[in-house]
Each structure stands twice: as structure tokens, then as C-alpha cells.
Design an enzyme around this catalytic site. Structure first.
Site, PDB file in Angstrom:
ATOM      1  N   CYS A 120       0.180   4.053  11.067  1.00  0.00           N
ATOM      2  CA  CYS A 120       0.414   5.354  11.700  1.00  0.00           C
ATOM      3  C   CYS A 120      -0.665   5.620  12.742  1.00  0.00           C
ATOM      4  CB  CYS A 120       0.476   6.480  10.657  1.00  0.00           C
ATOM      5  SG  CYS A 120      -1.023   6.674   9.665  1.00  0.00           S
TER       6      CYS A 120
ATOM      7  N   PRO B 120       2.079   7.798  -0.806  1.00  0.00           N
ATOM      8  CA  PRO B 120       2.585   8.480  -2.005  1.00  0.00           C
ATOM      9  C   PRO B 120       4.006   8.085  -2.418  1.00  0.00           C
ATOM     10  CG  PRO B 120       2.838   9.916  -0.125  1.00  0.00           C
ATOM     11  CD  PRO B 120       2.168   8.663   0.394  1.00  0.00           C
ATOM     12  N   GLY B 121       4.563   7.049  -1.790  1.00  0.00           N
ATOM     13  CA  GLY B 121       5.845   6.520  -2.251  1.00  0.00           C
ATOM     14  C   GLY B 121       7.033   6.770  -1.346  1.00  0.00           C
TER      15      GLY B 121
ATOM     16  N   ASP C 227      -0.465   0.350  -5.264  1.00  0.00           N
ATOM     17  CA  ASP C 227      -1.483   1.121  -4.551  1.00  0.00           C
ATOM     18  C   ASP C 227      -2.826   0.895  -5.226  1.00  0.00           C
ATOM     19  OD1 ASP C 227      -1.528   3.241  -2.257  1.00  0.00           O
ATOM     20  OD2 ASP C 227      -2.999   3.934  -3.736  1.00  0.00           O
TER      21      ASP C 227
ATOM     22  N   CYS D  79       0.884  -1.185   0.000  1.00  0.00           N
ATOM     23  CA  CYS D  79       0.000   0.000   0.000  1.00  0.00           C
ATOM     24  C   CYS D  79       0.910   1.220   0.000  1.00  0.00           C
ATOM     25  CB  CYS D  79      -0.894   0.001   1.226  1.00  0.00           C
ATOM     26  SG  CYS D  79      -1.884  -1.505   1.430  1.00  0.00           S
TER      27      CYS D  79
END
Length: 462
Positions: free
Chosen positions: A390, A270-271, A291, A267
Site C-alpha cells: 500500500c 486483519p484478514g 500473521d 502477512c
């Protein structure tokens, strides 16, 4: 009124519009604020004020409403959304921003109310705010919060969330989590060591007068205080660094990939972690970066190109379907940075505290379990599976891993993390000196002044 359409909006008007959209449309505060600032083209000082007003007002929403209730005769529920947002934003300035004169906060609120409403609304706004200013000594909160409810009111969180944290971590730690979530986030960058040396970048930033210090969590990380937009610099465009939180950097450091490995980031958008893995591998081997959103695949590819990384291959699809794209047991390392409740990034997205519910946590935990099942099938015997979130929600973290291990005898927690990572965790008290390291760690937002993150490293037995 035709001219009013082209009138330059003030910082407070821009902030008010953003607050209404965040509340009414469920917009993410960071994305909505960035959009609003781009459109408004405010000066740097005004952009700073608008940013402070949006984040501060969303962060302190419960406390502001607690105080406003005693000054708004008809109750807050009967106010139009923009009027309530205006009152919250104005009381935030009166109480929390010493550098903003009270008359400036009140006068502009009244001006905005006159422009957007009728005389009755502007008169009410004027009366409420002047009354709040006169009776500021009455705006009190519990000094020593002993219960979850008092902690929630003092630091402006919903009761249910603080109750969970108090049960999981104890009341004292729960209050520290809440206080840290209201602090402004640090700025930090990850130096692309294939293009620049961290020490050289550090010296360059210091020579510009910026307060820059090496991150203890990543040999490539630098913490930069008040550095402005670090992604709007030549060094960023030239691929010398990536803007990334320190805790997020720790994930790839803990994964510790080697050159020539075959790696999968399930997942990835943004990289940030994908590109960090590739940098740690010296751009040798293959990093598959997946993604679910097609438009985000382009973001990852753009990051790889900017950083000069050629080993990254992007794919689009549900991570649960990755075993249909890759052969089972074909990866040396699989990273599942799973969708989560996000409670570790409240200082960056304060609206999370008001938009998430216990039911959301249950639904997310079920999704994570499904994705873990898929990711585990792709790891080679002897290979590594890294799971991260997170959030600081134990249902999504430690309990998720315990559940997984109970059903997968072929996996075990791997405590053999890189020494520099373990040293940093011990120095911050995240791991007690002399205690055995279990192979998973929960970073809380107060540990390093970074995001709250959970990381588990598992080994698939041969």
C-alpha cells in the site's frame, strides 16, 4: 478541581488530547482517534468535528507551522507540545473550516489554555489567534507550485518525499498525489457474495438515502459516501459485507483464485484479503492465513467466522519462516501483501508523512526482499505469486520486482489478469489504451479516489 475530573470534554479537547499523543507517542491517528472517541462518548456531530480537527491538523502540519512562525514571537520550538497542538488545531479551523465561526475557535482555544496552563499561556494563545484572524489575507501559499519545495509547502508534505515523487512520476503527478492525500477517504464495502448479492445491497443502501455506487475495481465492491460507521451495522455483523478499500479489493481480484486451490496469505492481518480470496473460491479449498502477531490471528479467525468461511486456516509466525511450516512448491497461489512504508494510505494515516524517513524505506525494502525469497519457494510450478504493497514508493514496488526477477529465472510477470480488472484500469488511464500490460500496476491515490497500491502478479514456470 475534583469536579473537573468528571467534566464532559468538548470535541476540541478530545481532538487536542489525540493530537498530543500522536505527536508525542507516535500513535497512529486512526487508532488513537477511535480510542479517544470511544472514551469520550461524544454526539455524532461533535465526533465528526473532533475527527476533522485531528486529521486536518496532522495533514496540514507543515503549512500551519509555516503560518504560525510569523505570529509566535519566541518561535514554535519553545512552545509546550500541547500549546503548539492547540495553536495548530485552532489555525486549521480559522483557515480551512468555513462552517466554524472564528470567535468559536478562538474562544474555546483560550478556555482550554486557561484550564491547562497559566494566564501567560492563555494570553499568548488569545493574542496569536486574534492576530491570525485579523491578518488572514496574509496566509498565502504558492498558487502555481513549480518546484518540489513549493509543492511540499502548498500541500503540506516533507521536501524529501515530494522530491522522490517528482523524480519518479514528474512534478505534475507528484502534486496530484499530494493533493489526493489530503482528501477525505471514501467509505467502501466488499459484499460477501456467498451471503448477499451486490445489487440487492446497493438497492437497500440507496433506499436508506445513502449515496452508494458500484466499485469499478471489484464486482463485490460498493463505494458509500457519508455512510457513517459501516462496521457498526447489522449487515456487517451478519457477514453480508466487509469494510475494505477498493484498491485493497483489487489485490485478490488480480490474484483470481479458483475453487479447490491451496492458497497462502503470508502477512494476512486483519484478514481482508484472506477472506476475499476465500469468497472468490466459493469457500472451497484451503486458504492458509499467516500473521506475525498472535493477537491478530484471532482477528482473522473472527472475520472468517463472521463471514461464514470454513476454508481458512490461521497460523502465527514470521513470514520468512513459512517454508519451514509448508512444503516447498506446495501452493497454487501465494499472496505476499508485504510490510511497506504506507505512503499510499496517507489520507487515512496522515502522520506517516512526518514519521517516515528515507532510511525507513531502505530498511523496509530489505525486509520485503527477504520475504519475497521465502514466498517464492512455496509456489508450485505453474502457480502464481502475487506481491502487493500500500505504498507508491518505487524502491518497494517496481524496483523490488525487477530485482527479484533478475535473480529468479524461474519466474516471469503474468499479464493475464481478469478482463474486468484490466478494463477498470484502462478506463481510469492507469493502463494506456493499446499499450501492452506488463503484469504489474501502480495505483495512485488520485486514480480512483482510493488508496495508493502496487500489485504484481508473477507466474512460476513449469
Amino acid at each position: 478541581m475534583a469536579n473537573d475530573k468528571h467534566r464532559v470534554r468538548t470535541a476540541r479537547e478530545v481532538a487536542l488530547d489525540a493530537l498530543v499523543r500522536i505527536e508525542r507517542e507516535g500513535a497512529y491517528s486512526n487508532l488513537e482517534l477511535n480510542r479517544a472517541l470511544r472514551e469520550a462518548e461524544l454526539s455524532r456531530a461533535d465526533a465528526g468535528l473532533a475527527t476533522e480537527l485531528v486529521y486536518g491538523t496532522v495533514q496540514r502540519r507543515r503549512t500551519l507551522d509555516y503560518w504560525l512562525e510569523r505570529f509566535v514571537a519566541k518561535g514554535l520550538a519553545r512552545l509546550q507540545p500541547w500549546v503548539l497542538a492547540l495553536l495548530r488545531m485552532s489555525v486549521y479551523q480559522l483557515v480551512y473550516l468555513d462552517r466554524v465561526p472564528a470567535h468559536a475557535a478562538v474562544n474555546e482555544a483560550v478556555t482550554i489554555a486557561k484550564r491547562r496552563g497559566h494566564a501567560g499561556i492563555s494570553g499568548m494563545v488569545n493574542g496569536v489567534l486574534r492576530n491570525v484572524d485579523r491578518r488572514r489575507s496574509e496566509l498565502t501559499l504558492p498558487e502555481r507550485a513549480s518546484s518540489a519545495g513549493e509543492i511540499a509547502l502548498k500541500h503540506s508534505y516533507p521536501d524529501w518525499l515530494v522530491e522522490r515523487w517528482a523524480a519518479d512520476y514528474g512534478p505534475e503527478t507528484a502534486e496530484a498525489i499530494c493533493a489526493a492525500g489530503n482528501e477525505p477517504p471514501n467509505g467502501s464495502i466488499r459484499v460477501n457474495r456467498l451471503r448477499a448479492a451486490r445489487d440487492a445491497v446497493l438497492e437497500r443502501l440507496k433506499a436508506e438515502g445513502l449515496y452508494a455506487t458500484p466499485s469499478p475495481l471489484s464486482p463485490a465492491g460498493i463505494v458509500v459516501a457519508r455512510g457513517g460507521n459501516l462496521a457498526d451495522r447489522t449487515e456487517y455483523r451478519n457477514g453480508e459485507w466487509t469494510v475494505q478499500d477498493e484498491s485493497s479489493m483489487l489485490v485478490s481480484e488480480a490474484a483470481a483464485p479458483s475453487p479447490d486451490m491451496t492458497v497462502l496469505d503470508c502477512c494476512a492481518a486483519p484478514g481482508g484479503k484472506t477472506t476475499h480470496l476465500a469468497e472468490l473460491m466459493g469457500d472451497r479449498g484451503t486458504v492458509w492465513s499467516n500473521d506475525i502477531h498472535p493477537h491478530k490471528e484471532k482477528l482473522i479467525a473472527a472475520q472468517a467466522e463472521r463471514l461464514g468461511l470454513s476454508c481458512i486456516r490461521t497460523t502465527v509466525g514470521d513470514a520468512a519462516g513459512l517454508p519451514e511450516k509448508h512444503a516447498e512448491a506446495s501452493m497454487d497461489l501465494v499472496l505476499l501483501d508485504a510490510p511497506c512504508s504506507g505512503f499510499g494510505v496517507i489520507r487515512r494515516k496522515p502522520e506517516i508523512k512526518w514519521t517516515k524517513s528515507p532510511e525507513d524505506v531502505d530498511a523496509i525494502a530489505a525486509l520485503q526482499a527477504r520475504l519475497l525469497e521465502a514466498a517464492a519457494r512455496l509456489v508450485k510450478p505453474g502457480g502464481t505469486l502475487v506481491y502487493s504493497t500500500c505504498t507508491i514508493e518505487r524502491r518497494e514496488n517496481e524496483r523490488q520486482i525487477d530485482r527479484f526477477l533478475a535473480g529468479h529465472a524461474g519466474y516471469e510477470l503474468d499479464p493475464e489478469w481478469p478482463p474486468h480488472v484490466l478494463d477498470a484500469l484502462r478506463s481510469a488511464g492507469v493502463i494506456r489504451e493499446g499499450a501492452a500490460f506488463p503484469g504489474m500496476v501502480q495505483l495512485l491515490p488520485q486514480h480512483f479516489g482510493s488508496d495508493g497500491f502496487f500489485i504484481a502478479r508473477l507466474r512460476r514456470r513449469k
